[in-house]
Design a protein around this motif. Structure first.
Motif, PDB file in Angstrom:
ATOM      1  N   ASP A  26       0.828  -1.210   0.000  1.00 29.18           N
ATOM      2  CA  ASP A  26       0.000   0.000   0.000  1.00 29.18           C
ATOM      3  C   ASP A  26       0.861   1.259   0.000  1.00 29.18           C
ATOM      4  N   ARG A  27       1.930   1.253   0.791  1.00 32.14           N
ATOM      5  CA  ARG A  27       2.828   2.412   0.841  1.00 32.14           C
ATOM      6  C   ARG A  27       3.540   2.614  -0.498  1.00 32.14           C
ATOM      7  N   LEU A  28       3.895   1.511  -1.139  1.00 26.55           N
ATOM      8  CA  LEU A  28       4.541   1.614  -2.451  1.00 26.55           C
ATOM      9  C   LEU A  28       3.578   2.174  -3.496  1.00 26.55           C
ATOM     10  N   GLN A  29       2.311   1.786  -3.400  1.00 25.42           N
ATOM     11  CA  GLN A  29       1.301   2.298  -4.334  1.00 25.42           C
ATOM     12  C   GLN A  29       1.193   3.816  -4.243  1.00 25.42           C
ATOM     13  N   LEU A  30       1.361   4.359  -3.046  1.00 24.64           N
ATOM     14  CA  LEU A  30       1.263   5.807  -2.848  1.00 24.64           C
ATOM     15  C   LEU A  30       2.366   6.578  -3.564  1.00 24.64           C
ATOM     16  N   ILE A  31       3.485   5.910  -3.859  1.00 26.31           N
ATOM     17  CA  ILE A  31       4.558   6.577  -4.606  1.00 26.31           C
ATOM     18  C   ILE A  31       4.668   6.014  -6.027  1.00 26.31           C
ATOM     19  N   VAL A  61      10.546   3.867   0.752  1.00 18.94           N
ATOM     20  CA  VAL A  61       9.521   3.510   1.730  1.00 18.94           C
ATOM     21  C   VAL A  61      10.138   2.925   3.003  1.00 18.94           C
ATOM     22  N   LEU A  62      11.222   2.178   2.841  1.00 16.43           N
ATOM     23  CA  LEU A  62      11.876   1.568   4.001  1.00 16.43           C
ATOM     24  C   LEU A  62      12.803   2.539   4.721  1.00 16.43           C
ATOM     25  N   GLY A  63      13.056   3.683   4.107  1.00 17.91           N
ATOM     26  CA  GLY A  63      13.882   4.707   4.738  1.00 17.91           C
ATOM     27  C   GLY A  63      15.366   4.388   4.745  1.00 17.91           C
ATOM     28  N   VAL A  64      15.828   3.710   3.702  1.00 11.36           N
ATOM     29  CA  VAL A  64      17.240   3.341   3.582  1.00 11.36           C
ATOM     30  C   VAL A  64      17.724   3.665   2.174  1.00 11.36           C
ATOM     31  N   THR A  65      19.006   3.433   1.930  1.00  7.26           N
ATOM     32  CA  THR A  65      19.541   3.607   0.578  1.00  7.26           C
ATOM     33  C   THR A  65      19.434   2.286  -0.180  1.00  7.26           C
ATOM     34  N   THR A  66      19.520   2.381  -1.492  1.00 11.04           N
ATOM     35  CA  THR A  66      19.521   1.156  -2.297  1.00 11.04           C
ATOM     36  C   THR A  66      20.758   0.321  -1.978  1.00 11.04           C
ATOM     37  N   ASP A  67      21.874   0.984  -1.681  1.00 11.92           N
ATOM     38  CA  ASP A  67      23.098   0.258  -1.313  1.00 11.92           C
ATOM     39  C   ASP A  67      22.886  -0.580  -0.061  1.00 11.92           C
ATOM     40  N   GLU A  68      22.135  -0.054   0.889  1.00 16.59           N
ATOM     41  CA  GLU A  68      21.874  -0.814   2.119  1.00 16.59           C
ATOM     42  C   GLU A  68      21.054  -2.060   1.821  1.00 16.59           C
ATOM     43  N   ILE A  69      20.087  -1.940   0.925  1.00 22.04           N
ATOM     44  CA  ILE A  69      19.279  -3.114   0.558  1.00 22.04           C
ATOM     45  C   ILE A  69      20.143  -4.155  -0.133  1.00 22.04           C
ATOM     46  N   LEU A  70      21.081  -3.719  -0.943  1.00 16.08           N
ATOM     47  CA  LEU A  70      21.906  -4.655  -1.714  1.00 16.08           C
ATOM     48  C   LEU A  70      23.107  -5.205  -0.954  1.00 16.08           C
ATOM     49  N   SER A  71      23.379  -4.672   0.225  1.00 15.59           N
ATOM     50  CA  SER A  71      24.542  -5.131   0.977  1.00 15.59           C
ATOM     51  C   SER A  71      24.287  -6.517   1.557  1.00 15.59           C
TER      52      SER A  71
END
Length: 74
Positions: A26-31, A61-71
């Motif tokens: 739902d939060r992703l839909q908002l953006i 939405v998660l409040g992080v960087t893409t680098d953090e997700i990929l680490s």
């Protein structure tokens, strides 16, 4: 398999208020990121790849960087 799925699940569960996969969708839909609950479930389980646009939206939405997700670090 994808390396971002388990990290996305971990980050989602760390959000305040016990954010479910449906709530994240739902939060992703908002953006304007079109990911449903089932797609998020598949991503978190490593059964679905994440596009660059989806990765950027998830990071926002998660409040992080893409680098953090990929680490790979825990």
């Amino acid at each position: 398999m994808n390396i971002s799925g388990p990290k996305i699940a971990k980050l989602r569960l760390q959000l305040p208020g016990k954010v479910s996969q449906r709530m994240l969708a739902d939060r992703l839909q908002l953006i304007d990121v079109d990911l449903g609950k089932n797609a998020i479930q598949q991503i978190e389980c490593g059964k679905r790849f994440v596009t660059d646009v989806e990765l950027k939206g998830l990071a926002q939405v998660l409040g992080v960087t893409t680098d953090e997700i990929l680490s790979n670090d825990e």
